[in-house]
Enzyme design. Structure first.
Site, PDB file in Angstrom:
ATOM      1  N   TYR A   1       0.808  -1.368   0.164  1.00 43.54           N
ATOM      2  CA  TYR A   1       0.065  -0.077   0.050  1.00 43.54           C
ATOM      3  C   TYR A   1       0.912   1.246  -0.061  1.00 43.54           C
ATOM      4  O   TYR A   1       2.150   1.166   0.392  1.00 43.54           O
ATOM      5  CB  TYR A   1      -0.877  -0.027   1.064  1.00 43.54           C
ATOM      6  CG  TYR A   1      -0.593  -0.184   2.731  1.00 43.54           C
ATOM      7  CD1 TYR A   1       0.223  -1.091   3.173  1.00 43.54           C
ATOM      8  CD2 TYR A   1      -0.395   0.956   3.506  1.00 43.54           C
ATOM      9  CE1 TYR A   1       0.921  -1.263   4.243  1.00 43.54           C
ATOM     10  CE2 TYR A   1       0.137   1.072   4.684  1.00 43.54           C
ATOM     11  CZ  TYR A   1       0.511  -0.035   5.115  1.00 43.54           C
ATOM     12  OH  TYR A   1       1.349   0.015   6.219  1.00 43.54           O
TER      13      TYR A   1
ATOM     14  N   TYR B   1      15.707  -3.827  10.092  1.00 44.88           N
ATOM     15  CA  TYR B   1      16.103  -2.624  10.793  1.00 44.88           C
ATOM     16  C   TYR B   1      17.691  -2.839  10.998  1.00 44.88           C
ATOM     17  O   TYR B   1      17.969  -4.033  11.558  1.00 44.88           O
ATOM     18  CB  TYR B   1      15.584  -2.519  12.104  1.00 44.88           C
ATOM     19  CG  TYR B   1      14.039  -2.219  12.134  1.00 44.88           C
ATOM     20  CD1 TYR B   1      13.318  -1.064  12.219  1.00 44.88           C
ATOM     21  CD2 TYR B   1      13.155  -3.236  12.294  1.00 44.88           C
ATOM     22  CE1 TYR B   1      12.002  -1.074  12.416  1.00 44.88           C
ATOM     23  CE2 TYR B   1      11.737  -3.146  12.597  1.00 44.88           C
ATOM     24  CZ  TYR B   1      11.203  -2.041  12.582  1.00 44.88           C
ATOM     25  OH  TYR B   1       9.900  -1.786  12.648  1.00 44.88           O
TER      26      TYR B   1
ATOM     27  N   HIS C   1       1.897   3.078  18.133  1.00 43.16           N
ATOM     28  CA  HIS C   1       3.250   2.294  18.507  1.00 43.16           C
ATOM     29  C   HIS C   1       4.311   2.742  17.883  1.00 43.16           C
ATOM     30  O   HIS C   1       4.000   3.158  16.563  1.00 43.16           O
ATOM     31  CB  HIS C   1       2.704   0.728  18.520  1.00 43.16           C
ATOM     32  CG  HIS C   1       2.331   0.360  17.155  1.00 43.16           C
ATOM     33  ND1 HIS C   1       0.991   0.062  16.662  1.00 43.16           N
ATOM     34  CD2 HIS C   1       3.079  -0.225  16.032  1.00 43.16           C
ATOM     35  CE1 HIS C   1       0.917  -0.196  15.558  1.00 43.16           C
ATOM     36  NE2 HIS C   1       1.977  -0.643  15.209  1.00 43.16           N
TER      37      HIS C   1
ATOM     38  N   ARG D   1      17.678  -5.961  13.536  1.00 43.65           N
ATOM     39  CA  ARG D   1      16.503  -6.635  13.973  1.00 43.65           C
ATOM     40  C   ARG D   1      15.566  -6.759  12.567  1.00 43.65           C
ATOM     41  O   ARG D   1      15.488  -5.972  11.587  1.00 43.65           O
ATOM     42  CB  ARG D   1      15.719  -6.022  15.135  1.00 43.65           C
ATOM     43  CG  ARG D   1      14.319  -6.583  15.193  1.00 43.65           C
ATOM     44  CD  ARG D   1      13.656  -5.867  16.234  1.00 43.65           C
ATOM     45  NE  ARG D   1      12.446  -6.439  16.573  1.00 43.65           N
ATOM     46  CZ  ARG D   1      11.216  -5.760  16.279  1.00 43.65           C
ATOM     47  NH1 ARG D   1      11.153  -4.780  15.392  1.00 43.65           N
ATOM     48  NH2 ARG D   1      10.130  -6.319  16.198  1.00 43.65           N
TER      49      ARG D   1
HETATM   50  C1  SIN Z   1       5.449  -1.599  13.026  1.00 45.71           C
HETATM   51  O1  SIN Z   1       4.667  -1.474  13.591  1.00 45.71           O
HETATM   52  O2  SIN Z   1       5.373  -0.992  11.555  1.00 45.71           O
HETATM   53  C2  SIN Z   1       6.696  -2.386  13.199  1.00 45.71           C
HETATM   54  C3  SIN Z   1       6.583  -3.156  14.538  1.00 45.71           C
HETATM   55  C4  SIN Z   1       7.924  -3.868  14.775  1.00 45.71           C
HETATM   56  O3  SIN Z   1       8.724  -3.532  14.261  1.00 45.71           O
HETATM   57  O4  SIN Z   1       7.680  -4.799  15.548  1.00 45.71           O
HETATM   58 MN    MN Z   2       2.669  -0.938  12.797  1.00 41.94          MN
END
Ligand code: SIN
Ligand code: MN
EC number: 1.14.11.53
Length: 353
Positions: free
Chosen positions: A108, A164, A235, A246
């Site tokens: 998206y 990441y 979040h 990670r």
């Molecule tokens: C996200 O919510 O986009 C990433 C969450 C995560 O890295 O655990």
């Molecule tokens: Mn998210």
């Protein structure tokens, strides 16, 4: 990664910042100070109450063994290698400093890809514009979650891998409510990290307020977000919580009524003129900027800050003016808040795009 500023370095000297005013997720402005005992305890009580609401919408399970993690991590590395060779479809890969995303099944538009930015503007790409969910994701991850009763069979039609590097992050956001059903399921790999709820990001210089809830997301752990945790609080992944590489695999189901871009410009669903406004060239396909590596790297945050979704309340009331997003403090204006009926202490700040 050469040329990228690790945001943790900047944060070290900044957080928490005495006499810095942060606006918290419940809309309160508060200075970091060492006393003010009464205010502090009232404030702490409210934060604890909100943290309990968040927790009520979170389930975690430790399902994947070290060996299974290693196998899945090798598969993630294969995805990275395939992407580096340019073997995926255009919209499967989205690169940003210290964080790459790989979209499978559904992808998206969001953030800087949108000409008209803001809440509820995200659109699914037309069918076939991202690669299918790889078989290994079904076999090694999704099927295991089904067997353990985490999700029903056939639930997942979208798998996103976020990869990441140390110091990478995702700024506070709500997964778009008009695009994705709940729950939102994620599985963590390579290293332990933390998912934070209710953080406020400030930029230039970067600062992240104390979270309402700091949730460890360990290698091999499964995190399931629903209700308040998914819809009513943002979040994020803070730069200081990514100490080593990670990756996370996010497994979701798109809503049957999620708006979708149409590759056929004659399609009535979205007219070509509207499509031009919605979609700009993706960063991952822009020509490389030779100077980019020398500039401070806060672009990832800028981009993710724009990836927002409508709160459930806004959605019910057809208010598409904003997602549950946080505006930068320096951009904030009075009167830009909405209050949730079902979350009376919590105000949602809106970002104008
Ligand atoms: C996200 O919510 O986009 C990433 C969450 C995560 O890295 O655990
Ligand atoms: Mn998210």
């Amino acid at each position: 990664m050469a040329g990228f500023t690790d945001l943790r370095e900047k944060l070290k000297s900044m957080t928490p910042h005495r006499d810095t005013v942060f606006e918290h997720s419940n809309g309160e402005k508060r200075k970091y100070r060492e006393s003010d005992d009464d205010d502090d305890s009232e404030y702490e009580e409210r934060r604890d109450a909100e943290a309990r609401k968040v927790k009520s919408g979170i389930k975690q399970a430790s399902i994947f063994t070290q060996e299974e993690c290693a196998l899945i991590e090798a598969k993630i590395d294969e995805v990275v290698a395939k992407a580096d060779k340019g073997l995926y479809r255009e919209h499967t890969v989205d690169r940003a400093p210290l964080r790459n995303k790989y979209f499978f099944g559904e992808g998206y538009t969001y953030g800087s890809q949108l000409e008209k930015r803001g809440p509820g503007q995200e659109r699914l790409y037309s069918k076939g514009e991202v690669d299918e969910i790889p078989d290994w994701v079904h076999e090694l991850v999704i099927d295991r979650l089904v067997t353990h009763g985490v999700i029903p069979e056939g639930f997942v039609n979208s798998a996103v891998i976020n990869d990441y590097q140390p110091g990478g992050c995702i700024v506070s956001h709500v997964d778009p409510i008009h695009i994705f059903e709940r729950p939102i399921v994620s599985v963590s790999f390579f290293s332990d990290s933390a998912l934070c709820f209710g953080c406020k990001f400030q930029f230039k210089p970067i600062r992240v307020s104390e979270p309402v809830l700091h949730l460890p997301v360990r290698r091999g752990s499964v995190t399931v977000l629903s209700d308040y945790a998914a819809d009513d609080i943002t979040h994020c992944i803070r730069p200081q919580d990514i100490k080593e590489r990670r990756a996370v695999i996010i497994l979701r189901k798109t809503r049957p009524d999620a708006p979708r871009l149409d590759s056929d410009s004659r399609s009535p669903s979205i007219h070509s003129s509207e499509r031009r406004h919605i979609l700009k060239a993706k960063r991952s396909h822009r020509k490389a900027d030779p100077d980019a590596a020398h500039r401070p790297r806060i672009l990832e945050m800028d981009k993710e800050l724009q990836r927002r979704s409508l709160s459930s309340r806004q959605r019910r009331h057809g208010d598409s003016s904003s997602e549950n997003s946080w505006r930068r403090t320096e951009e904030r204006e009075p009167g830009s808040r909405h209050t949730h009926d079902h979350a009376p202490t919590r105000r949602v700040k809106m970002r104008r795009h």
